[in-house]
Design a protein around this motif. Sequence first.
Motif, PDB file in Angstrom:
ATOM      1  N   MET A   5      41.118   5.235  -6.073  1.00 38.72           N
ATOM      2  CA  MET A   5      40.077   6.252  -6.172  1.00 38.72           C
ATOM      3  C   MET A   5      39.605   6.361  -7.618  1.00 38.72           C
ATOM      4  SD  MET A   5      42.535   9.600  -5.723  1.00 38.72           S
ATOM      5  CE  MET A   5      41.249  10.844  -5.765  1.00 38.72           C
ATOM      6  N   ASN A   6      38.498   7.051  -7.781  1.00 34.76           N
ATOM      7  CA  ASN A   6      37.969   7.323  -9.107  1.00 34.76           C
ATOM      8  C   ASN A   6      38.941   8.264  -9.836  1.00 34.76           C
ATOM      9  OD1 ASN A   6      36.586   8.277 -11.299  1.00 34.76           O
ATOM     10  ND2 ASN A   6      34.753   8.899 -10.146  1.00 34.76           N
ATOM     11  N   PRO A   7      39.444   7.840 -11.004  1.00 37.34           N
ATOM     12  CA  PRO A   7      40.428   8.672 -11.712  1.00 37.34           C
ATOM     13  C   PRO A   7      39.944  10.103 -11.958  1.00 37.34           C
ATOM     14  CG  PRO A   7      40.251   6.520 -12.762  1.00 37.34           C
ATOM     15  CD  PRO A   7      39.196   6.561 -11.697  1.00 37.34           C
ATOM     16  N   ALA A   8      38.634  10.282 -12.096  1.00 37.00           N
ATOM     17  CA  ALA A   8      38.102  11.621 -12.347  1.00 37.00           C
ATOM     18  C   ALA A   8      38.415  12.570 -11.199  1.00 37.00           C
ATOM     19  CB  ALA A   8      36.597  11.551 -12.569  1.00 37.00           C
ATOM     20  N   GLU A   9      38.681  11.986 -10.001  1.00 31.12           N
ATOM     21  CA  GLU A   9      38.913  12.835  -8.830  1.00 31.12           C
ATOM     22  C   GLU A   9      40.398  13.088  -8.547  1.00 31.12           C
ATOM     23  OE1 GLU A   9      36.629  10.922  -5.823  1.00 31.12           O
ATOM     24  OE2 GLU A   9      34.735  11.581  -6.724  1.00 31.12           O
ATOM     25  N   ILE A  10      41.263  12.531  -9.379  1.00 34.65           N
ATOM     26  CA  ILE A  10      42.705  12.706  -9.149  1.00 34.65           C
ATOM     27  C   ILE A  10      43.110  14.192  -9.070  1.00 34.65           C
ATOM     28  CG2 ILE A  10      44.994  12.343 -10.212  1.00 34.65           C
ATOM     29  CD1 ILE A  10      43.988   9.564 -11.068  1.00 34.65           C
ATOM     30  N   PRO A  11      42.516  15.061  -9.904  1.00 34.39           N
ATOM     31  CA  PRO A  11      42.916  16.481  -9.810  1.00 34.39           C
ATOM     32  C   PRO A  11      42.598  17.118  -8.454  1.00 34.39           C
ATOM     33  CG  PRO A  11      41.818  16.057 -11.899  1.00 34.39           C
ATOM     34  CD  PRO A  11      41.634  14.822 -11.051  1.00 34.39           C
ATOM     35  N   LEU A  12      41.733  16.467  -7.662  1.00 34.83           N
ATOM     36  CA  LEU A  12      41.362  17.047  -6.363  1.00 34.83           C
ATOM     37  C   LEU A  12      42.337  16.642  -5.252  1.00 34.83           C
ATOM     38  CD1 LEU A  12      37.504  16.407  -6.544  1.00 34.83           C
ATOM     39  CD2 LEU A  12      38.760  18.503  -7.118  1.00 34.83           C
ATOM     40  N   ILE A  13      43.248  15.733  -5.564  1.00 36.50           N
ATOM     41  CA  ILE A  13      44.210  15.293  -4.544  1.00 36.50           C
ATOM     42  C   ILE A  13      44.989  16.490  -4.024  1.00 36.50           C
ATOM     43  CG2 ILE A  13      46.408  14.060  -4.248  1.00 36.50           C
ATOM     44  CD1 ILE A  13      45.354  11.861  -6.024  1.00 36.50           C
ATOM     45  N   ARG A  14      45.145  16.539  -2.706  1.00 37.84           N
ATOM     46  CA  ARG A  14      46.009  17.572  -2.105  1.00 37.84           C
ATOM     47  C   ARG A  14      47.247  16.896  -1.525  1.00 37.84           C
ATOM     48  NH1 ARG A  14      43.393  18.999   2.235  1.00 37.84           N
ATOM     49  NH2 ARG A  14      41.913  17.334   1.804  1.00 37.84           N
ATOM     50  N   VAL A  15      48.334  17.600  -1.611  1.00 32.29           N
ATOM     51  CA  VAL A  15      49.572  17.094  -1.032  1.00 32.29           C
ATOM     52  C   VAL A  15      49.637  17.607   0.402  1.00 32.29           C
ATOM     53  CG1 VAL A  15      52.085  17.185  -1.155  1.00 32.29           C
ATOM     54  CG2 VAL A  15      50.733  16.971  -3.245  1.00 32.29           C
ATOM     55  N   LEU A  16      49.705  16.672   1.354  1.00 33.19           N
ATOM     56  CA  LEU A  16      49.698  17.074   2.757  1.00 33.19           C
ATOM     57  C   LEU A  16      51.110  17.348   3.266  1.00 33.19           C
ATOM     58  CD1 LEU A  16      47.027  14.577   4.147  1.00 33.19           C
ATOM     59  CD2 LEU A  16      46.704  16.848   3.133  1.00 33.19           C
ATOM     60  N   ALA A  17      52.070  16.623   2.713  1.00 38.09           N
ATOM     61  CA  ALA A  17      53.460  16.872   3.114  1.00 38.09           C
ATOM     62  C   ALA A  17      54.384  16.371   2.017  1.00 38.09           C
ATOM     63  CB  ALA A  17      53.775  16.164   4.424  1.00 38.09           C
ATOM     64  N   THR A  18      55.520  17.028   1.911  1.00 38.11           N
ATOM     65  CA  THR A  18      56.543  16.618   0.951  1.00 38.11           C
ATOM     66  C   THR A  18      57.846  16.413   1.702  1.00 38.11           C
ATOM     67  OG1 THR A  18      55.458  17.857  -0.808  1.00 38.11           O
ATOM     68  CG2 THR A  18      57.769  17.281  -1.166  1.00 38.11           C
ATOM     69  N   VAL A  19      58.427  15.234   1.491  1.00 38.47           N
ATOM     70  CA  VAL A  19      59.673  14.877   2.178  1.00 38.47           C
ATOM     71  C   VAL A  19      60.770  14.765   1.117  1.00 38.47           C
ATOM     72  CG1 VAL A  19      60.836  13.116   3.568  1.00 38.47           C
ATOM     73  CG2 VAL A  19      58.419  13.673   4.002  1.00 38.47           C
ATOM     74  N   LEU A  20      61.841  15.498   1.330  1.00 38.01           N
ATOM     75  CA  LEU A  20      62.958  15.491   0.385  1.00 38.01           C
ATOM     76  C   LEU A  20      64.218  15.104   1.139  1.00 38.01           C
ATOM     77  CD1 LEU A  20      63.809  16.484  -2.608  1.00 38.01           C
ATOM     78  CD2 LEU A  20      64.663  18.477  -1.422  1.00 38.01           C
ATOM     79  N   GLY A  21      64.876  14.056   0.702  1.00 42.30           N
ATOM     80  CA  GLY A  21      66.075  13.610   1.405  1.00 42.30           C
ATOM     81  C   GLY A  21      65.791  13.321   2.870  1.00 42.30           C
ATOM     82  N   GLY A  22      64.595  12.761   3.145  1.00 40.84           N
ATOM     83  CA  GLY A  22      64.242  12.367   4.505  1.00 40.84           C
ATOM     84  C   GLY A  22      63.705  13.490   5.376  1.00 40.84           C
ATOM     85  N   GLU A  23      63.761  14.735   4.901  1.00 43.10           N
ATOM     86  CA  GLU A  23      63.316  15.887   5.698  1.00 43.10           C
ATOM     87  C   GLU A  23      61.984  16.419   5.176  1.00 43.10           C
ATOM     88  OE1 GLU A  23      64.959  17.439   8.246  1.00 43.10           O
ATOM     89  OE2 GLU A  23      66.672  16.061   8.198  1.00 43.10           O
ATOM     90  N   VAL A  24      61.115  16.804   6.089  1.00 43.99           N
ATOM     91  CA  VAL A  24      59.863  17.419   5.667  1.00 43.99           C
ATOM     92  C   VAL A  24      60.167  18.835   5.172  1.00 43.99           C
ATOM     93  CG1 VAL A  24      57.579  18.208   6.391  1.00 43.99           C
ATOM     94  CG2 VAL A  24      58.527  16.087   7.315  1.00 43.99           C
ATOM     95  N   VAL A  25      59.949  19.074   3.885  1.00 45.47           N
ATOM     96  CA  VAL A  25      60.220  20.397   3.328  1.00 45.47           C
ATOM     97  C   VAL A  25      58.936  21.158   3.019  1.00 45.47           C
ATOM     98  CG1 VAL A  25      62.524  19.923   2.404  1.00 45.47           C
ATOM     99  CG2 VAL A  25      60.514  19.329   1.048  1.00 45.47           C
TER     100      VAL A  25
END
Length: 583
Positions: free
Chosen positions: A557-577
């Motif tokens: 992607m265009n680096p200028a748009e990196i701040p707009l990235i949203r995190v849809l899910a975070t997985v910690l130790g294999g589990e969706v946290v």
Amino acid sequence: MRLFHAQFQGRTVKGSTWRALLAGACLVGQVSCAHVGGADALSGEKERAAVEAVYFNGTIHTMDAARPVVEAVSVGSGRIIETGSSRELLARLHPGTRTIDLGGRAVIPGLTDAHAHFLGFAKLANRLDLVGTASLEEILEKVSAKIPSLGKGDWILGRGWDQNDWREARYPDRSALDGIAPDNPVYLVRVCGHAAYVNSAALRLAGISRRTPDPAGGKILKDARGEPTGILLDNAVELVSKCIPPLPRDEKKRLMVAAARKCLAAGLVGVHEMGIAAEDVSVYEELSAAGELPFRITGYLSSDDTMIAPFLEAGPRAGRGGVLFRIVGAKFYADGSLGARSAALIDDYADDPGNRGILMQSPDSLYRMILPWREKGFQIAVHAIGDDAVREVLDVYGRLAAERPAPGPKPRVEHAQVVAAEDIARFAKLGVIPSMQFIHCTSDMSWVEDRLGVGRVAGAYAWRSLIAAGNRIPGGSDFPVESINPFLGIHAAVTRQDLAGRPAGGWRGEQRLTLEEAVGAFTLDAAYAAHVEDEAGSLTPGKFADFIVLSDDIFSMNPAEIPLIRVLATVLGGEVVYRSDAF
Ligand SMILES: [Zn+2]
């Protein structure tokens, strides 16, 4: 703020789930090692039995050069079991294995902030947020608004002001606060954490008057008549902060759990916590052991805490309280900050002749402070921002290596914002890690040349020079000094521009990082800086199954748009946290 409305899945926050996960994590080390050593060492049957879930149909950037992009990962007991194509991994399902469709989304390893103040951030929920305030008046309004809800004598706490953002760009006076809060002590910390603005009620409680001398390594600013102005610098801040009543433990825990949710929602799976007070060690440990804090905290103790001696004596605590919370190091200070002109410079501040900032202690006393910690096996992390402080710390590390050679963790310099040209090569030579915060560069770039002058600015935020000299730079934010959002740091690293794309080409653009380096700073290099590169930092079989699902593919992607990235899910130790509504 929808980003921050983290939804824990009920089962992942339950203590029993996390305890099971932690217990399993130790076992898996052995399984995974065997796997890394050669899958053949394990029978196919055993290997399949370990798989608890398969995440498939993604564009998974593993940060593992051996297999940089895959479609699927299988996880078990907190670790990555295997990476490969969706077809390969789904073909090996057994009854009971969960499958999670990544919907074609981009995935990268979970990010780690290598220099943060997590508890400080957690406590902010109880404080006035003054970040981005554009004038003293705006601050006074916020303080005024708080007063009706308080009793006489209750403290008003705030953080985040920066006089450089105001039209007059000069320090305020306590009289402005006294006018609106005569009976409530007010304590407002500057954005850098190295200066405080307080009122007369707070000065009275701290016993600070015209006769109070500056403490070592600090300054009580005084006006023409010799009266304290209400601005305290560096070690003088503590004269007031130690009078603030402590938060009850339960309240602290509640705030930390809430803060961890925000971090997970921002894409962080952990932090290097810079400066843990003695009284708080058990708070982290209890939360972690109870499974209430699904977040990896690598702790560096506050070496200057007067109650820290028993923790020095006890040595590092790898894994005690669960693998999620560890104590690996100790934090020291060599100087202040550039913003407050208390960072120690070799030559005068360009905009304040005669001032070279504050070196908090002599090289010899810094050496003697560090020595017992190093002998106990702690990793040493010293805050040094100005070129004189950086040089002092490198000198002390050099002396330690020469006089007390010991195979211990590589020492770190926290910030290393201004480095003299002749000192750049010394980092790699001495095996010292420059722990830097990319976002500080873009936050400071509008005024840092005024402070340093044209010549010296070449060594400011000199990432490319440091990498060219053989260093790895772990990426951090120093939050709550900056936002917790690691994508702002990645954006700053690859552009050296503000969010509006200024200046064109980036401020001293020749020092920019590549995207691989910038993402690497928050993954591989953060793991390296905490000596867990065998366990974290990439999606490699055997390592922690920590990864994040992104709204957009950061690598295309265009680096200028990196701040707009949203995190849809975070997985910690294999589990969706953490899971957003969009996933
Ligand atoms: Zn810090």
